[in-house]
Motif scaffolding. Structure first.
Motif, short mmCIF file in Angstrom:
data_model
loop_
_atom_site.label_atom_id
_atom_site.label_comp_id
_atom_site.label_asym_id
_atom_site.label_seq_id
_atom_site.Cartn_x
_atom_site.Cartn_y
_atom_site.Cartn_z
N ASN A 236 0.83 -1.21 0.00
CA ASN A 236 0.00 0.00 0.00
C ASN A 236 0.86 1.26 0.00
N PHE A 237 1.90 1.24 0.81
CA PHE A 237 2.77 2.41 0.91
C PHE A 237 3.54 2.64 -0.40
N ILE A 238 4.02 1.59 -1.01
CA ILE A 238 4.72 1.73 -2.28
C ILE A 238 3.78 2.28 -3.35
N CYS A 239 2.55 1.76 -3.39
CA CYS A 239 1.56 2.31 -4.33
C CYS A 239 1.35 3.80 -4.07
N CYS A 240 1.35 4.18 -2.79
CA CYS A 240 1.17 5.58 -2.42
C CYS A 240 2.31 6.44 -2.95
N LEU A 241 3.55 5.95 -2.81
CA LEU A 241 4.70 6.68 -3.34
C LEU A 241 4.59 6.85 -4.85
N PHE A 242 4.14 5.80 -5.54
CA PHE A 242 3.99 5.87 -6.99
C PHE A 242 2.94 6.91 -7.38
N VAL A 243 1.86 6.99 -6.61
CA VAL A 243 0.82 7.98 -6.89
C VAL A 243 1.40 9.39 -6.76
#
Length: 341
Positions: A14-21
């Motif tokens: 979830n956090f990695i997806c957040c960074l990508f966003v």
């Protein structure tokens, strides 16, 4: 894998997806370089290359959400699941959309801020308010939240379809045909339906596979899925076939889940647990910091590139400090803006 390892892996993804966003929203070449940005290598990197690499972030988040909703699900849990999602999805969705609308209306009436938001003075109308609150017209980053809310509302229908393997597979074929034909469902994007439903199907029928401890065979399967996904992505960029990029964005996150060993993931840090708040709030500091720095260093491509590179860390730091402040001094507000997480 153990429950604690599974939860840790979900938080990390979830956090990695957040960074990508954040990176997807951190483009700044046009702010720093103005008209000279057209065709500039930095502009191409920020708005062409980077989105191609990071476009799996929202599909990945939708898949995680769908899997968690249907993990161990039966119809007896529906009322409880719906009640929790009202608190964790619907209420913050309405709050943030209203807050963005109010913020834009207020900023449009302040000369210095009007230039930052790049909008004329906004008239306040009931139709404008409803459009903003219900359909995220001033908070476009919440398009995926709108999709997830509708998909959660359709849980009885989806469960009826997906609980049987064969009707589930037939449903996927139907959705893929709609994507191939580039036809929408009423209110729903068929690609979001596919990501969410595929994860739900995995939770209902493949939980032992998804949550098995990492080993070499899982890593090999993950690499295979990522490789196929990348080939489909390349095919999309050469042919324009939409179904290819949708399958790419389905297979790559699934492959990454299989590929990454849970034991190499470090402990979950406090700032990694407020990803919903970061999703909701990050666009404000990202855009404001970019515009302020562009005004300070106009025409400086190096400053723009460095800021683009570090923006996820900067945005997470700003958002986390705001989260800490609200947790301490406005816990009731925090409970709403973060969905009670």
């Amino acid at each position: 894998m153990e429950e604690s390892s599974f939860r840790k892996k979900v938080t990390w993804f979830n956090f990695i997806c957040c960074l990508f966003v954040i990176w997807n929203h951190a483009g700044n070449a046009e702010l720093f370089l103005g008209e000279a940005s057209a065709g500039h290598p930095l502009y191409v990197f920020e708005y062409t290359t980077t989105p191609r690499l990071l476009r799996i972030c929202i599909p990945g988040f939708i898949m995680l959400t769908g899997y968690l909703f249907y993990r161990g699900f039966d119809m007896g849990q529906l009322r409880e699941k719906w009640a929790r999602r009202v608190k964790s999805l619907l209420v913050p969705y309405l709050f943030w959309n209203a807050a963005y609308y109010a913020g834009y209306v207020a900023a449009s009436r302040i000369g210095a801020l009007r230039a930052v938001i790049n909008r004329p003075v906004l008239a306040v109308t009931l139709s404008g308010f409803l459009q903003a609150v219900l359909h995220y017209s001033f908070n476009p980053v919440f398009w995926f939240m709108y999709q997830i809310i509708l998909l959660v509302a359709l849980a009885p229908v989806l469960y009826l379809i997906l609980k049987n393997v064969w009707t589930g597979l037939a449903f996927f074929c139907f959705v893929l045909i709609r994507i191939y034909q580039q036809r929408q469902f009423p209110g729903l994007n068929p690609d979001a339906v596919l990501y969410y439903s595929a994860a739900a199907f995995a939770a209902l029928h493949g939980r032992r596979l998804v949550e098995a401890p990492w080993n070499g065979r899982r890593a090999g399967a993950g690499l295979l899925l990522i490789g196929i996904g990348m080939m489909l992505g390349h095919f999309y960029y050469t042919s324009g076939q939409v179904v290819a990029i949708v399958l790419c964005q389905l297979l790559v996150p699934a492959g990454a889940w299989l590929l990454v060993p849970e034991r190499i993931l470090g402990r979950v840090r406090p700032f990694m647990t407020c990803t919903f708040f970061i999703y909701a709030f990050h666009f404000i500091p990202v855009r404001l910091i970019n515009k302020l720095c562009a005004a300070r260093f106009p025409g400086n491509a190096w400053a723009a590139g460095i800021l683009f590179a570090v923006m996820p860390a900067v945005a997470v730091a700003v958002c986390y400090q705001a989260a800490r402040f609200m947790r301490k001094y406005a816990p009731r507000v925090w409970a709403v803006v973060n969905g009670g997480r």
